[in-house]
Motif scaffolding. Structure first.
Motif, PDB file in Angstrom:
ATOM      1  N   VAL A 459       9.915-149.677  38.472  1.00 58.45           N
ATOM      2  CA  VAL A 459       9.100-150.270  37.011  1.00 58.45           C
ATOM      3  C   VAL A 459       8.026-149.159  36.662  1.00 58.45           C
ATOM      4  CG1 VAL A 459       7.333-151.846  36.385  1.00 58.45           C
ATOM      5  CG2 VAL A 459       9.200-152.555  37.849  1.00 58.45           C
ATOM      6  N   VAL A 460       8.314-148.671  35.517  1.00 62.15           N
ATOM      7  CA  VAL A 460       7.406-147.569  34.993  1.00 62.15           C
ATOM      8  C   VAL A 460       6.553-148.385  33.720  1.00 62.15           C
ATOM      9  CG1 VAL A 460       7.440-145.264  33.805  1.00 62.15           C
ATOM     10  CG2 VAL A 460       9.299-145.932  35.360  1.00 62.15           C
ATOM     11  N   PRO A 461       5.273-148.230  34.032  1.00 61.41           N
ATOM     12  CA  PRO A 461       4.276-148.838  33.104  1.00 61.41           C
ATOM     13  C   PRO A 461       4.050-148.046  31.809  1.00 61.41           C
ATOM     14  CG  PRO A 461       3.214-148.920  35.434  1.00 61.41           C
ATOM     15  CD  PRO A 461       4.487-148.064  35.326  1.00 61.41           C
ATOM     16  N   SER A 462       4.226-148.582  30.735  1.00 55.47           N
ATOM     17  CA  SER A 462       4.077-147.987  29.635  1.00 55.47           C
ATOM     18  C   SER A 462       2.795-148.300  28.830  1.00 55.47           C
ATOM     19  CB  SER A 462       4.874-148.306  28.458  1.00 55.47           C
ATOM     20  OG  SER A 462       4.741-147.795  27.381  1.00 55.47           O
ATOM     21  N   CYS A 463       2.185-147.326  28.152  1.00 55.12           N
ATOM     22  CA  CYS A 463       0.876-147.457  27.411  1.00 55.12           C
ATOM     23  C   CYS A 463       1.214-148.083  25.921  1.00 55.12           C
ATOM     24  CB  CYS A 463       0.137-146.181  27.425  1.00 55.12           C
ATOM     25  SG  CYS A 463      -0.511-145.586  28.827  1.00 55.12           S
ATOM     26  N   SER A 464      -0.053-148.737  25.558  1.00 55.88           N
ATOM     27  CA  SER A 464      -0.064-149.430  24.174  1.00 55.88           C
ATOM     28  C   SER A 464      -0.118-148.041  23.204  1.00 55.88           C
ATOM     29  CB  SER A 464      -1.109-150.245  24.062  1.00 55.88           C
ATOM     30  OG  SER A 464      -2.383-149.394  23.961  1.00 55.88           O
ATOM     31  N   TRP A 465       0.211-148.376  21.745  1.00 57.35           N
ATOM     32  CA  TRP A 465      -0.093-147.183  20.831  1.00 57.35           C
ATOM     33  C   TRP A 465      -1.154-146.681  20.769  1.00 57.35           C
ATOM     34  CZ3 TRP A 465      -2.335-151.317  18.833  1.00 57.35           C
ATOM     35  CH2 TRP A 465      -3.280-150.683  17.595  1.00 57.35           C
ATOM     36  N   ALA A 466      -2.499-147.623  21.255  1.00 54.32           N
ATOM     37  CA  ALA A 466      -3.733-146.811  20.937  1.00 54.32           C
ATOM     38  C   ALA A 466      -4.111-145.818  22.131  1.00 54.32           C
ATOM     39  CB  ALA A 466      -4.694-148.202  20.891  1.00 54.32           C
ATOM     40  N   GLU A 467      -3.180-145.795  23.101  1.00 55.25           N
ATOM     41  CA  GLU A 467      -3.323-144.974  24.332  1.00 55.25           C
ATOM     42  C   GLU A 467      -2.506-143.675  24.416  1.00 55.25           C
ATOM     43  OE1 GLU A 467      -4.396-149.005  27.199  1.00 55.25           O
ATOM     44  OE2 GLU A 467      -2.418-147.993  27.067  1.00 55.25           O
ATOM     45  N   ARG A 468      -1.985-143.509  23.237  1.00 57.00           N
ATOM     46  CA  ARG A 468      -0.972-142.423  23.344  1.00 57.00           C
ATOM     47  C   ARG A 468      -0.916-141.588  21.859  1.00 57.00           C
ATOM     48  NH1 ARG A 468       3.166-146.676  23.080  1.00 57.00           N
ATOM     49  NH2 ARG A 468       4.420-145.383  21.698  1.00 57.00           N
ATOM     50  N   SER A 469      -0.468-140.586  22.100  1.00 57.78           N
ATOM     51  CA  SER A 469      -0.254-139.807  20.812  1.00 57.78           C
ATOM     52  C   SER A 469       1.212-139.210  20.504  1.00 57.78           C
ATOM     53  CB  SER A 469      -0.954-138.345  20.961  1.00 57.78           C
ATOM     54  OG  SER A 469      -2.460-138.594  21.490  1.00 57.78           O
ATOM     55  N   GLY A 470       1.572-139.136  19.312  1.00 62.72           N
ATOM     56  CA  GLY A 470       2.699-138.840  18.792  1.00 62.72           C
ATOM     57  C   GLY A 470       3.050-138.852  17.438  1.00 62.72           C
ATOM     58  N   CYS A 471       4.203-139.418  16.869  1.00 65.04           N
ATOM     59  CA  CYS A 471       4.109-139.721  15.478  1.00 65.04           C
ATOM     60  C   CYS A 471       5.336-140.759  15.310  1.00 65.04           C
ATOM     61  CB  CYS A 471       4.953-138.444  14.611  1.00 65.04           C
ATOM     62  SG  CYS A 471       6.383-137.714  15.172  1.00 65.04           S
ATOM     63  N   PHE A 472       5.259-141.543  14.407  1.00 62.87           N
ATOM     64  CA  PHE A 472       6.058-142.644  13.841  1.00 62.87           C
ATOM     65  C   PHE A 472       6.701-142.191  12.511  1.00 62.87           C
ATOM     66  CE2 PHE A 472       3.300-145.651  16.003  1.00 62.87           C
ATOM     67  CZ  PHE A 472       3.943-145.579  17.226  1.00 62.87           C
ATOM     68  N   VAL A 473       7.949-142.566  12.273  1.00 61.22           N
ATOM     69  CA  VAL A 473       8.750-142.293  10.987  1.00 61.22           C
ATOM     70  C   VAL A 473       8.667-143.902  10.269  1.00 61.22           C
ATOM     71  CG1 VAL A 473      10.717-141.547   9.738  1.00 61.22           C
ATOM     72  CG2 VAL A 473      10.260-140.533  11.917  1.00 61.22           C
ATOM     73  N   ASN A 474       8.072-143.735   9.147  1.00 62.43           N
ATOM     74  CA  ASN A 474       7.864-145.117   8.518  1.00 62.43           C
ATOM     75  C   ASN A 474       9.276-145.403   7.464  1.00 62.43           C
ATOM     76  OD1 ASN A 474       7.756-143.912   5.966  1.00 62.43           O
ATOM     77  ND2 ASN A 474       6.127-145.167   5.403  1.00 62.43           N
ATOM     78  N   VAL A 475       9.339-146.708   7.079  1.00 63.55           N
ATOM     79  CA  VAL A 475      10.342-146.827   6.171  1.00 63.55           C
ATOM     80  C   VAL A 475      10.771-146.029   5.129  1.00 63.55           C
ATOM     81  CG1 VAL A 475       8.979-148.453   4.626  1.00 63.55           C
ATOM     82  CG2 VAL A 475      11.059-149.063   5.129  1.00 63.55           C
ATOM     83  N   ASP A 476       9.775-145.360   4.515  1.00 64.30           N
ATOM     84  CA  ASP A 476      10.246-144.191   3.663  1.00 64.30           C
ATOM     85  C   ASP A 476      10.512-143.045   4.213  1.00 64.30           C
ATOM     86  OD1 ASP A 476       9.693-146.177   1.494  1.00 64.30           O
ATOM     87  OD2 ASP A 476       7.647-145.721   1.838  1.00 64.30           O
ATOM     88  N   GLY A 477      10.805-142.848   5.411  1.00 65.38           N
ATOM     89  CA  GLY A 477      11.015-141.505   6.109  1.00 65.38           C
ATOM     90  C   GLY A 477       9.959-140.635   6.272  1.00 65.38           C
ATOM     91  N   LYS A 478       8.502-141.248   6.069  1.00 64.66           N
ATOM     92  CA  LYS A 478       7.465-140.152   6.006  1.00 64.66           C
ATOM     93  C   LYS A 478       7.078-140.009   7.706  1.00 64.66           C
ATOM     94  CE  LYS A 478       5.145-140.766   2.004  1.00 64.66           C
ATOM     95  NZ  LYS A 478       6.053-141.434   1.041  1.00 64.66           N
ATOM     96  N   ILE A 479       6.934-138.854   8.120  1.00 65.99           N
ATOM     97  CA  ILE A 479       6.666-138.469   9.520  1.00 65.99           C
ATOM     98  C   ILE A 479       5.161-138.556   9.640  1.00 65.99           C
ATOM     99  CG2 ILE A 479       7.162-137.227  11.749  1.00 65.99           C
ATOM    100  CD1 ILE A 479       9.480-136.228  10.437  1.00 65.99           C
ATOM    101  N   GLN A 480       4.655-139.488  10.393  1.00 65.36           N
ATOM    102  CA  GLN A 480       3.125-139.672  10.513  1.00 65.36           C
ATOM    103  C   GLN A 480       2.525-139.611  12.002  1.00 65.36           C
ATOM    104  OE1 GLN A 480       1.647-142.174   6.866  1.00 65.36           O
ATOM    105  NE2 GLN A 480       2.957-143.355   8.048  1.00 65.36           N
ATOM    106  N   PRO A 481       1.648-138.475  12.170  1.00 68.04           N
ATOM    107  CA  PRO A 481       1.263-138.261  13.543  1.00 68.04           C
ATOM    108  C   PRO A 481       0.063-139.478  13.803  1.00 68.04           C
ATOM    109  CG  PRO A 481       0.398-136.586  12.039  1.00 68.04           C
ATOM    110  CD  PRO A 481       1.213-137.379  11.199  1.00 68.04           C
ATOM    111  N   PHE A 482      -0.270-139.498  14.917  1.00 66.14           N
ATOM    112  CA  PHE A 482      -1.346-140.466  15.324  1.00 66.14           C
ATOM    113  C   PHE A 482      -1.843-140.091  16.659  1.00 66.14           C
ATOM    114  CE2 PHE A 482       2.534-142.355  17.122  1.00 66.14           C
ATOM    115  CZ  PHE A 482       2.159-142.680  18.450  1.00 66.14           C
TER     116      PHE A 482
END
Length: 539
Positions: A459-482
């Protein structure tokens, strides 16, 4: 572009915007209440008045007009000359501020808006130091106008932003102005509480402490809060947000200006849907089962545990007997690292994306008035389906749908599997739950305990998005860092740290470094969509 002259300085600005917007974008501090770039212009507060050069009716010579003009209502025009640095403008600002403060209660010490209140700021910078008011102030009761919002009418400056928002953006029209003159006040229509799906935005755009969020009321002083730029993980729209946090805890989410994605707004589901981040049920320890024995190794042991056990499974059964499920809640970098690791250990492994949660249909705003769409709440309730699909296409090899992957699992197709979750709610389908017993070696990478973690070998615990950094690709294909806003809960590590270690990448996890590696085959990951700074937008 238009070229105008402001206080003797030449200013290049965008065409067709108000003078107020142009000078705010250029760094001028011009007081204003009623103006908001996402709403219609009413020019009611009169704080932004300016002097403007006009042709003399008789001589036709250009000179300063005898009256002041609202800069929010005056469009830029090439050659236009205006000024804010004048005695007439300053006198108007002082008189306007005096009127705004006539009936305003002096309750800043107990007001939730203290520290980010424009009435406070403007009264000090543009107002009088003392009040000439001797009559008793008008007093209005506090109003409970909805399940999430309180209205303190005493503090209202009648800018009407909230009314215009409900009319023009939400299209639901719950708020109105009742009475006239000094007795005017904001209220809801009888029997129509403020309950639209975007109602939290009226608190954001209120320039004073009149509209308050019940969820945040009396929780934190804003000057204690730190800010982190992030992206909402509530749906595939990918609204740019600000996470306000303090001492390792999230306190509230606010929208950031992001033209073409969410403009200045966010929905209530995203605004209030972060509470699972601090749920006490979250997984918080790396766990390995060996028969009936349960061990809790150090995080530094995970790369060896994962690689050795998967390599043993490949040696005994062949690399086509390895499976992997990537979650649409993972960042692109995390999904790429997992896929890269699995493909390295087992080139013929079968990959899939986990279930994509969908609720109803896309909901568009404004409602029912035939106006163009201003905001959309997506039915797809995950932030990164498109990003994970890009990773799976790049990974090559055998990639199947989640349902196909579950069917193959039930048929005993996999001797070992890595399954990533990270969903804020229970996501393990009955079919997946039934098939898990067919996987002898199971890595469960998830945020909450479930039937998946009960069946897992590791079992490998994951973090919530508020505790991580990276990027998501939204419905319009925009790559957005957080960016990460808070540290992981005690006992956890950020996913990128151990996933990079699984791949033999040394040093601290840096999303930008991982994206550079990804861009060698997927150059689109160098084209980030970054929300403009707030300085380029009126509050």
């Amino acid at each position: 572009m238009a070229s105008i002259i402001v206080d003797g300085k030449t200013l290049e600005c965008r065409d067709k915007i108000p003078v107020l917007q142009a000078v705010l974008e250029a760094g001028w501090d011009v007081p204003h209440y009623c103006y908001h770039p996402g709403l219609s212009v009413v020019a009611s507060c009169r704080l932004c008045l300016m002097e403007m050069k006009m042709p003399n009716p008789k001589t036709k010579e250009m000179g300063w007009a005898p009256k002041l003009f609202p800069s929010c209502q005056t469009p830029v025009k090439d050659g236009l000359e205006v000024r804010f640095d004048s005695e007439a403008v300053r006198s108007n600002q002082k008189h306007c501020m005096e009127y705004f403060l006539l009936n305003h209660p002096l309750d800043c010490p107990v007001c939730d808006q203290a520290g980010e209140c424009y009435l406070q700021d403007y009264s000090q910078k543009f107002g009088h130091s003392t009040s000439r008011m001797v009559e008793a102030k008008n007093k209005n009761p506090k109003k409970d106008i909805g399940s999430k919002t309180l209205l303190y009418q005493d503090r209202c400056v009648m800018c009407s932003r909230c009314v215009r928002f409900c009319d023009e953006v939400a299209g639901t029209g719950e708020l109105c102005i009742v009475n006239r003159g000094s007795r005017a006040e904001i209220d809801v229509f009888p029997g129509v509480p403020l309950e639209n799906a975007l109602q939290g935005n009226v608190v954001d755009i209120c320039p004073v402490g009149s509209l308050l969020d019940k969820d945040f009321l009396m929780d934190q002083r804003v000057w204690f809060l730190k800010e982190a730029d992030s992206v909402c993980a509530g749906c595939s729209q990918g609204c740019a947000i600000r996470i306000d946090h303090n001492e390792g805890q999230v306190w509230r989410l606010k929208p950031r200006w992001n033209p073409g994605v969410n403009d200045s707004w966010m929905c209530d589901a995203g605004r209030f849907g972060w509470k699972y981040v601090h749920d006490e049920k979250r997984l918080d320890r790396l766990m390995v089962r060996r028969g009936a024995e349960v061990n809790y190794p150090d995080w530094s042991d995970l790369p060896d545990i994962a690689r050795v056990r998967l390599e043993q499974a490949v040696a005994a059964n062949g690399d086509e007997k390895i499976g992997c499920v990537l979650s649409p809640f993972m960042s692109c970098e995390e999904a790429w690292l997992v896929a890269r690791f699995i493909r390295d250990v087992a080139p013929k492994a079968t990959l899939a994306m986990g279930p994509v949660p969908v609720s109803g249909e896309d909901e568009t705003f404004p409602k029912g008035n035939g106006a163009p769409v201003r905001f959309t709440i997506r039915a797809e309730k995950c932030p990164n389906r498109q990003g994970v699909e890009m990773i799976l296409r790049d990974a090559g090899g055998t990639v199947v749908s989640f349902d196909e992957w579950v069917t193959k699992t039930g048929e005993g197709a996999f001797a070992a599997a890595w399954i990533s979750g990270g969903y804020p709610t229970d996501w393990v389908t009955p079919a997946l739950e039934k098939s898990l017993a067919k996987i002898p070696l199971l890595f469960a990478h998830d945020i909450f305990p479930s039937k998946l973690t009960e069946a897992a070998t590791v079992v490998v615990p994951s973090c919530s998005w508020a505790e991580r950094s990276g990027c998501f690709v939204n419905v319009d294909g925009k790559i957005q860092p957080f960016e990460a806003s808070i540290p992981p809960i005690e006992g956890c590590q950020r996913d990128g740290n151990y996933l990079a270690a699984l791949n033999g990448i040394e040093g601290l996890y840096q999303p930008a470094k991982i994206r550079q590696m990804m861009a060698e085959k997927m150059p689109k990951f160098l084209e980030l969509h970054v929300a403009p700074p707030l300085a380029a937008h009126a509050h």
